[in-house]
Design an enzyme around this catalytic site. Sequence first.
Site, PDB file in Angstrom:
ATOM      1  CB  THR A 403     -15.538  16.940 -12.480  1.00 13.79           C
ATOM      2  OG1 THR A 403     -15.448  18.194 -13.095  1.00 13.79           O
ATOM      3  CG2 THR A 403     -17.124  16.960 -11.790  1.00 13.79           C
ATOM      4  CG  ASP A 404     -10.035  18.812 -14.780  1.00 15.04           C
ATOM      5  OD1 ASP A 404     -10.149  17.879 -15.715  1.00 15.04           O
ATOM      6  OD2 ASP A 404      -9.084  19.854 -15.039  1.00 15.04           O
ATOM      7  CG  ASP A 405      -7.908  17.753  -8.997  1.00 17.72           C
ATOM      8  OD1 ASP A 405      -6.659  17.282  -8.779  1.00 17.72           O
ATOM      9  OD2 ASP A 405      -8.158  18.865  -9.159  1.00 17.72           O
ATOM     10  CG  HIS A 480      -9.396  15.631 -18.250  1.00 17.65           C
ATOM     11  ND1 HIS A 480      -8.902  16.701 -17.561  1.00 17.65           N
ATOM     12  CD2 HIS A 480      -8.394  15.382 -19.237  1.00 17.65           C
ATOM     13  CE1 HIS A 480      -7.698  16.982 -18.262  1.00 17.65           C
ATOM     14  NE2 HIS A 480      -7.539  16.267 -19.065  1.00 17.65           N
TER      15      HIS A 480
END
Length: 664
Positions: A403-405, A480
């Site tokens: 999920t971060d990328d 993010h």
Amino acid sequence: MTTTADDAPREKGPLPAEGAGLRFACPPSDGTEEAARRAVLRATDHLLARQHAEGWWKEDFSTDVSYDAHDLFLRHVLGILDERVAAASGRWIRSQQSADGSWPLVFDGAGHLGTTVQAYVALRLAGHPPDAEHMSRCAAWVREQGGAAAAPLEPRIWLAMLGLWSWDDLPEIPPEIIALPKWAPMNIYSFGYAMRQALVSLGVISAYRPVRPASFAIDELFVVSDGSDASAHGPAPITSWAGVFQRVNTALRAYRSVAPGPVRRTATNACARWLIDRQEADGSWGACTPITTWVVLAVHLHGYRPDHPVLKAALGFLEDCACWPEDGVRRLETVQSPVWDTCLSANALLDTGLAADHPALTGAADWLLTRQTDRPGDWAVRRPRLAPGGWAFEFENQNYPDTDDTSEAVLALRRIRHPDPARVDAAVRRAVRWSLGLQSANGGWGAFDADNTSTLPGKLPFFDYGAYCADAPVADVTAHMVEMLAALGMRRDPRTRRAVRWLLAQQEDHGAWFGRFGVNHVYGTGCVLPALVAAGVPEGHPAVRRAVAWLSSVQNEDGGWGEDWESYTDPACVGRGVSTASQTAWALLGLLAAGERDSAAVRSGVCWLTERQTDAGTWEEPQFTGTLMPGGVACRYEGYRLVFPLMALGRYARRHSTGPGDSR
């Protein structure tokens, strides 16, 4: 109403040389702002020059030398260790030794026993004699720490495979764990993705108990016991986790001696099939050298020869990850981070005012669009009806997007003026649908799974990473995601509001947020403040003001910010450390989002960055400011010393308090 970077008019066409074409919202008012403008121009030129012809950026990614040692151990066990590789890897490992004889987890850090034991044994494999001065110094340090017997589990597993430790003195890791149903309190999907693949591999390895004896002993790493150690007083109480697992381990050891052959073969077959099904197109597992090393060993023990296509591809991947920084020196890159580096680079350039249709940005978008995952991975175990749509960290990792990328990819793609906007919009829709589907019940996001919050994996004696064996929601990743949703006009969406409430509840008493994937509270706070403000939390909100007060209170006298890696284990180190470029930028990003642009803290931080920029347009930063496992595995992103300062200075010079998520 504040104008966002996307609302402002843009210049079209390529960026001329020397940064001409970058736009700032107003002329500089003093020397600090002018210095920031000049720094932005130099850093922009430097970053643009580092882009690959295919549109991506990829900078070096470093960890400690443990994984270089693992590579030598693997090659020894497989019988393919050649003298050239051993000698070259040995030179790299030796070059990272500290003056006291140990090896640290981070630059200029304290010695780490597990890393040091593995480095020492790797050097022995590379031909370094035990009576050499640097080896004697190391052995003395290890004995002072309690000897190799006090090392974590991972080094002792490798020692057992080299005939330097007894398998009977290691915990049983039964391959039958693969058969536990998904609803069981502890099953392989209770672990985070990296621990999961390692656990399945270790189940196979533990079943076979391989030994390929080294040609030496390591008696010099052991302390002769006087019988006064705690283990001599019997088992731990049954009411403790240690006592429970001691007794479970005794039962598993008894089971090993009577386990029917067909049952064990069925279990190891299932483990091998599970692993092989997850091999990536580049031959790796998770595009990660440590995990690939464990899997290669497990699959080999199960009967696959090194020339089998599965192992041949995997060994090719490991070789491709070997860097030769100078003649006769070899080191292994733990993982490659092109998606993350490309997303951050694109967002940093957009924060400077680079034209949204600049070829560098459209090229980055073209490449990112080819990297979006299009098939289910392990995340689908908890979300079987969710369509794919995320991005992974690496070149090839279909099984484990995160999920971060994904949030950073969406933040970049929505700002770039691509010639095929319909294609971009479709990719963003898939990504948002997938991301929302991975929101956990508490409102936050983990990196790879939804609701992967069991505390049991961290209590097992298989790994040494505690709670981080699972993948529970964390503040930096959730921030993010919130920033992404706010940028898409979804700040009033109930799922966004739930995430904001979760973030507010995670604020610590001193005013900061914990950083899971960056060191540490400076990173967490620098992530959360822009997200909260973008999602509509007022700059005057008590949580925002507490965070601002904390950041101001931990600013160093030189104007920068730094936080030591030891802050993960020592509360006295929270917010304290030598100033670094990336951590100073994170603090500035948080303060700028909170409306502190004209404060003394921001001005001092900007001056710290501008005064320390190199002639090449970047910053020096040998410190490790990235995190794989808090307190356990640190990492250094070469790109962090450039992209985050560029983001912060770009927003400061253009008077944009936040970036892609600014929807106020």
